[in-house]
Design a protein around this motif. Structure first.
Motif, PDB file in Angstrom:
ATOM      1  N   GLY A   1       0.476  -1.602  -0.097  1.00  9.72           N
ATOM      2  CA  GLY A   1       0.074  -0.142  -0.074  1.00  9.72           C
ATOM      3  C   GLY A   1       0.683   1.491   0.131  1.00  9.72           C
ATOM      4  O   GLY A   1       2.128   0.827  -0.823  1.00  9.72           O
ATOM      5  N   LEU A   2      -0.192   2.485   0.083  1.00  7.40           N
ATOM      6  CA  LEU A   2       0.868   3.578   0.643  1.00  7.40           C
ATOM      7  C   LEU A   2       0.985   3.802   1.913  1.00  7.40           C
ATOM      8  O   LEU A   2      -0.156   4.054   2.474  1.00  7.40           O
ATOM      9  N   VAL A   3       2.441   4.677   2.255  1.00 12.14           N
ATOM     10  CA  VAL A   3       2.635   5.088   3.819  1.00 12.14           C
ATOM     11  C   VAL A   3       3.526   6.173   3.295  1.00 12.14           C
ATOM     12  O   VAL A   3       4.020   6.596   2.482  1.00 12.14           O
ATOM     13  N   GLN A   4       3.650   7.059   4.561  1.00 15.95           N
ATOM     14  CA  GLN A   4       4.160   7.753   4.748  1.00 15.95           C
ATOM     15  C   GLN A   4       5.896   7.331   5.028  1.00 15.95           C
ATOM     16  O   GLN A   4       5.705   5.954   5.767  1.00 15.95           O
TER      17      GLN A   4
ATOM     18  N   GLY B   1      12.260 -16.503   0.131  1.00 13.78           N
ATOM     19  CA  GLY B   1      12.464 -15.035   0.464  1.00 13.78           C
ATOM     20  C   GLY B   1      11.916 -14.260  -0.704  1.00 13.78           C
ATOM     21  O   GLY B   1      10.793 -14.121  -0.680  1.00 13.78           O
ATOM     22  N   TRP B   2      11.734 -12.853   0.186  1.00  9.44           N
ATOM     23  CA  TRP B   2      11.695 -11.417  -0.294  1.00  9.44           C
ATOM     24  C   TRP B   2      12.293 -10.900  -1.123  1.00  9.44           C
ATOM     25  O   TRP B   2      13.559 -10.731  -1.010  1.00  9.44           O
ATOM     26  N   PHE B   3      11.369 -10.332  -2.705  1.00 10.96           N
ATOM     27  CA  PHE B   3      12.991  -9.582  -3.266  1.00 10.96           C
ATOM     28  C   PHE B   3      11.664  -8.123  -3.678  1.00 10.96           C
ATOM     29  O   PHE B   3      11.051  -8.250  -3.134  1.00 10.96           O
ATOM     30  N   ARG B   4      12.482  -7.196  -4.400  1.00  7.02           N
ATOM     31  CA  ARG B   4      11.639  -6.026  -4.203  1.00  7.02           C
ATOM     32  C   ARG B   4      12.472  -5.588  -5.641  1.00  7.02           C
ATOM     33  O   ARG B   4      13.373  -6.017  -6.601  1.00  7.02           O
ATOM     34  N   GLN B   5      11.245  -5.167  -6.742  1.00  7.07           N
ATOM     35  CA  GLN B   5      12.337  -4.271  -8.022  1.00  7.07           C
ATOM     36  C   GLN B   5      11.292  -2.856  -8.224  1.00  7.07           C
ATOM     37  O   GLN B   5      10.469  -2.197  -7.825  1.00  7.07           O
TER      38      GLN B   5
ATOM     39  N   ALA C   1       8.448   0.005  -4.180  1.00  7.12           N
ATOM     40  CA  ALA C   1       9.206  -0.790  -5.445  1.00  7.12           C
ATOM     41  C   ALA C   1       8.059  -1.840  -5.266  1.00  7.12           C
ATOM     42  O   ALA C   1       6.837  -2.160  -4.150  1.00  7.12           O
ATOM     43  N   VAL C   2       7.803  -3.153  -6.725  1.00 11.53           N
ATOM     44  CA  VAL C   2       6.793  -3.978  -6.407  1.00 11.53           C
ATOM     45  C   VAL C   2       7.566  -5.448  -5.504  1.00 11.53           C
ATOM     46  O   VAL C   2       8.852  -5.569  -5.645  1.00 11.53           O
ATOM     47  N   TYR C   3       6.608  -5.781  -4.211  1.00 12.45           N
ATOM     48  CA  TYR C   3       7.474  -6.726  -3.391  1.00 12.45           C
ATOM     49  C   TYR C   3       6.867  -7.919  -4.035  1.00 12.45           C
ATOM     50  O   TYR C   3       5.481  -8.150  -3.710  1.00 12.45           O
ATOM     51  N   TYR C   4       7.701  -9.040  -4.289  1.00  8.99           N
ATOM     52  CA  TYR C   4       7.615 -10.831  -4.831  1.00  8.99           C
ATOM     53  C   TYR C   4       7.827 -11.400  -3.419  1.00  8.99           C
ATOM     54  O   TYR C   4       9.117 -11.771  -3.638  1.00  8.99           O
ATOM     55  N   CYS C   5       7.574 -12.313  -3.157  1.00 12.87           N
ATOM     56  CA  CYS C   5       7.798 -13.239  -2.274  1.00 12.87           C
ATOM     57  C   CYS C   5       7.687 -14.892  -3.776  1.00 12.87           C
ATOM     58  O   CYS C   5       7.636 -14.956  -4.471  1.00 12.87           O
ATOM     59  N   ALA C   6       8.688 -16.034  -3.006  1.00  9.34           N
ATOM     60  CA  ALA C   6       9.585 -16.776  -4.242  1.00  9.34           C
ATOM     61  C   ALA C   6       9.885 -17.796  -2.887  1.00  9.34           C
ATOM     62  O   ALA C   6      10.614 -17.980  -1.942  1.00  9.34           O
TER      63      ALA C   6
ATOM     64  N   GLY D   1       3.519 -10.622  -6.899  1.00 10.84           N
ATOM     65  CA  GLY D   1       3.773  -9.177  -6.123  1.00 10.84           C
ATOM     66  C   GLY D   1       2.696  -8.444  -5.894  1.00 10.84           C
ATOM     67  O   GLY D   1       1.869  -7.816  -6.047  1.00 10.84           O
ATOM     68  N   THR D   2       3.251  -7.533  -4.920  1.00 11.44           N
ATOM     69  CA  THR D   2       2.470  -6.245  -4.280  1.00 11.44           C
ATOM     70  C   THR D   2       2.732  -5.191  -4.561  1.00 11.44           C
ATOM     71  O   THR D   2       4.222  -5.324  -3.611  1.00 11.44           O
ATOM     72  N   GLN D   3       2.563  -4.155  -4.366  1.00 11.92           N
ATOM     73  CA  GLN D   3       3.350  -2.577  -4.709  1.00 11.92           C
ATOM     74  C   GLN D   3       2.740  -1.872  -3.177  1.00 11.92           C
ATOM     75  O   GLN D   3       2.469  -1.765  -2.647  1.00 11.92           O
TER      76      GLN D   3
END
Length: 124
Positions: free
Chosen positions: A10-13, A35-39, A92-97, A117-119
């Motif tokens: 989500g959106l956070v400050q 794992g958690w990755f991000r792009q 980023a977009v966060y992905y679990c793998a 992925g989750t934004q």
């Protein structure tokens, strides 16, 4: 074949917190390292944190050490990532793998299954 579904983005400050979840189905969850990755836009996918099947081997990227915490609940087939003191550069977009390898790896190419992925957007 395992299926992974992330949630919690989500959106956070800046300075705020989010908790990401990754629910697995169709697999023996405890057989997989996670794992958690991000792009981020225009950047390559990077590892954020990895955890072995039992949760006793965890490795964080330097950029998130002390701010992010990973955990897993094998009974619920879910891995979590608590993200505190978020910064704009965490956007980023966060992905679990999931990886079938016995040794936890930080290489995205060595993960066998990925979520959609989750934004995560951190406003400055």
């Amino acid at each position: 074949q395992p299926q992974l579904a992330e949630s919690g983005g989500g959106l956070v400050q800046a300075g705020g917190s989010l908790r990401l979840s990754c629910a697995a189905s169709g697999c023996t969850f405890r057989s997989y390292a996670m794992g958690w990755f991000r792009q981020a836009p225009g950047k390559e996918r990077e590892v954020v944190v990895t955890i072995n099947w039992s949760g006793d081997t965890i490795r964080y990227a330097e950029s998130v050490k002390g701010r992010f915490t990973i955990s897993r609940d094998n009974a619920k087939k879910t891995v979590y990532m608590q993200m505190n003191r978020l910064k704009h550069k965490d956007t980023a977009v966060y992905y679990c793998a999931a990886s079938k390898r016995a040794v936890v790896t930080a290489r995205a190419s060595e993960y066998d299954y990925w979520g959609q992925g989750t934004q995560v957007t951190v406003s400055s």
